[in-house]
Design an enzyme around this catalytic site. Structure first.
Site: not given
Ligand SMILES: Nc1ncnc2c1ncn2[C@@H]1O[C@H](COP(=O)(O)OP(=O)(O)OP(=O)(O)O)[C@@H](O)[C@H]1O
Ligand SMILES: C[C@H](O)[C@H](O)[C@@H](O)C(=O)CO
Ligand SMILES: [Mg+2]
Length: 487
Positions: A13, A235, A302
């Site tokens: 996301s 990230d 997931q």
């Protein structure tokens, strides 16, 4: 008061978060979120980068609607993947996703030309089959030679928004091409993969001001006047900056699609032991090193959820797992078979069957298997981190989406036999904004930022509870994961 927008794009996301610094506290507000994921085309896996760019612009339009007329802006994404652009700045190929199988045999091929231990000693990065080194080695050489520039994903996004060419250091380290000694791209490895140094931009420090968003974009879309700042564009590097660690040596678990477990050091550790246990020295912001290991992470759940047609939310899967007796089914989460299987449910079941265990059938049993196995892998990794760093680890900070999995946080505390300090969830966006605030002079440095973080965001502390027959369970898990440390 200055407004700072973090564009944080993870593998599952992306989100835009606005941050402000008021009365000694950082305030964050997520105002736009979109799903991300890899797409299959003719048997290969790619990122839909045009969709991602459209979503960033949509997010900035939402920011304007929220009354943000001007701001600074930083971008972070996952590591290793890249775009190739020609001399006119046009992208010359789709962006491969690191889970694509094209690099499956790259390590085996490269080790015939250069000892892996020698590569590790000078680069200090863990061997993952999809590191940029191996992706470029596997890339069509003709196409590679046509590339004027090789831009990692966040560098490419900055370029598309501003025209500025950068090669931000924290993310550049995930290429496995940066030499620890020269602090530069390693010429020998560039030659090995047929890439010229000038195809990468000059290495760029987090914190640098990069100029405004292109006028054409601002004219075409009603978005804020944005001054771009180069943040820690990997990230995980941003996530680590968002860890509210107060201890001299704090351990963190960045819990998202991947579980990145490590410590923050001022020096690299690239020796025989760290090589044999495959630990990495990804570059952090402000001259630090992220000594960590990639653990397969919540990707596992997931993919099980996707296989179950998303009939269950993540919260539902936790609820179902809680109903199941623990430690009946265990997997080596880092086994390559879980990197990109066709069907994760069948892959987990097959693994349990071939290792002589009962086979998980229900959603709850599959989720239980994954959470139990992750907690045991976290314990193993913490022991290895303490050994390799030669200092004790007394607690674990968990940040990222996995903070919302309270069961896994408690299970980790129990199995690792130490307190788990959970939060903030959006530590990546926070770390992205912290660099912007430091560059704008609102916060002095990372140490002050962590102090402000502790005063700005709630944490939850999970104290360890005894686990029945833990020693036996750990022994069983260590046998599955082909040895490695357990004291
Ligand atoms: N309500 C919830 N209950 C339990 N787990 C949750 C919940 N919400 C999210 N999660 C977990 O958080 C994970 C997503 O974490 P996060 O948002 O940090 O990932 P990301 O940023 O998209 O990806 P990346 O790790 O690439 O940055 C999900 O896969 C899920 O397992
Ligand atoms: C593929 C990389 O190891 C991965 O991107 C990881 O570093 C990361 O960024 C997880 O969010
Ligand atoms: Mg993330």
């Amino acid at each position: 008061m200055k407004k700072h927008i973090a564009v944080d794009i993870g593998a599952s996301s992306g989100r835009l978060v606005v941050g402000t610094y008021e009365n000694g506290k950082i305030l964050l507000k997520e105002f736009y979120r979109f799903p991300n994921g890899i797409e299959e085309q003719n048997g290969n896996y790619f990122w839909n980068i045009e969709k991602i760019i459209n979503e960033i612009v949509n997010g900035l339009k939402a920011a304007k609607k929220e009354g943000i007329d001007e701001c600074t802006l930083g971008i972070d994404t996952w590591g290793v993947d890249y775009a190739l652009i020609d001399v006119d700045g046009n992208r010359i190929q789709e962006i491969y996703a690191y889970r694509d199988e094209r690099t499956k045999t790259a390590i085996e091929k490269i080790k015939k030309q250069k000892s892996l231990k020698d590569i590790y000693k000078k680069i200090g990065i863990q061997f993952l089959s999809f590191n940029t080194l191996f992706q470029l080695y596997a890339h069509d050489q003709e196409e590679l030679m046509k590339a004027h520039k090789i831009l990692l994903v966040p560098d490419y996004l900055y370029y598309r928004l501003s025209g500025r060419l950068i090669s931000e250091k924290t993310n550049a380290s995930t290429t496995q091409l940066l030499n620890l000694e020269t602090k530069e791209y390693d010429e020998e490895l560039l030659q090995l993969i047929g890439v010229k140094r000038e195809q990468f931009e000059t290495l760029t420090e987090p914190g640098e001001f990069l100029g405004p968003v292109r006028e054409s974009i601002i004219k075409e879309h009603d978005i804020p006047q944005c001054e771009l700042i180069c943040v820690a564009t990997h990230d995980t590097a941003s996530a680590v900056l968002g860890v509210p660690g107060a201890e001299k040596h704090f351990a963190y678990l960045c819990s998202g699609t991947w579980s990145l477990m490590g410590v923050e050091n001022r020096y690299p550790i690239a020796n025989e032991q760290s090589y044999s246990m495959n630990y990495t020295n990804e570059w952090g912001a402000y001259g630090t090193y992220r000594f960590l290991k990639n653990i397969m992470g919540l990707w596992l759940i997931q993919e099980v959820r996707r296989q179950l047609e998303k009939e269950y939310s993540f919260a539902d899967l936790v609820m179902e797992a809680k109903k199941i007796k623990p430690f009946q089914f265990l997997i080596d989460c880092n086994d390559e078979c879980f990197l990109k299987p066709e069907n994760m449910v069948l892959e987990v079941q097959h693994y349990c069957q071939k290792s002589g265990q009962s086979v998980p059938q229900t959603a709850g049993e599959l989720a239980r298997c994954i959470f139990d196995s992750l907690a045991l892998m976290y314990r193993k990794t913490l022991k290895e981190l303490a050994l390799l760093n030669e200092y004790p680890i007394h607690s674990l900070h968990v940040v990222g989406g996995g903070v919302q999995n309270e069961m896994l946080c408690q299970l980790t505390a129990d199995v690792a036999e130490l307190p788990v300090i959970a939060g903030p969830i959006e530590s990546t966006a926070l770390g992205n904004i912290i660099v912007q605030m430091i560059s704008c002079g609102e916060i002095a440095d990372a140490a002050e930022a962590r102090k402000v973080t502790r005063e700005s965001f709630p944490i939850t502390i999970y104290q360890p509870a005894p686990v029945h027959q833990l020693e036996r369970i750990v022994k069983q898990f260590i046998q599955l994961t082909s040895g490695g440390l357990e004291r």
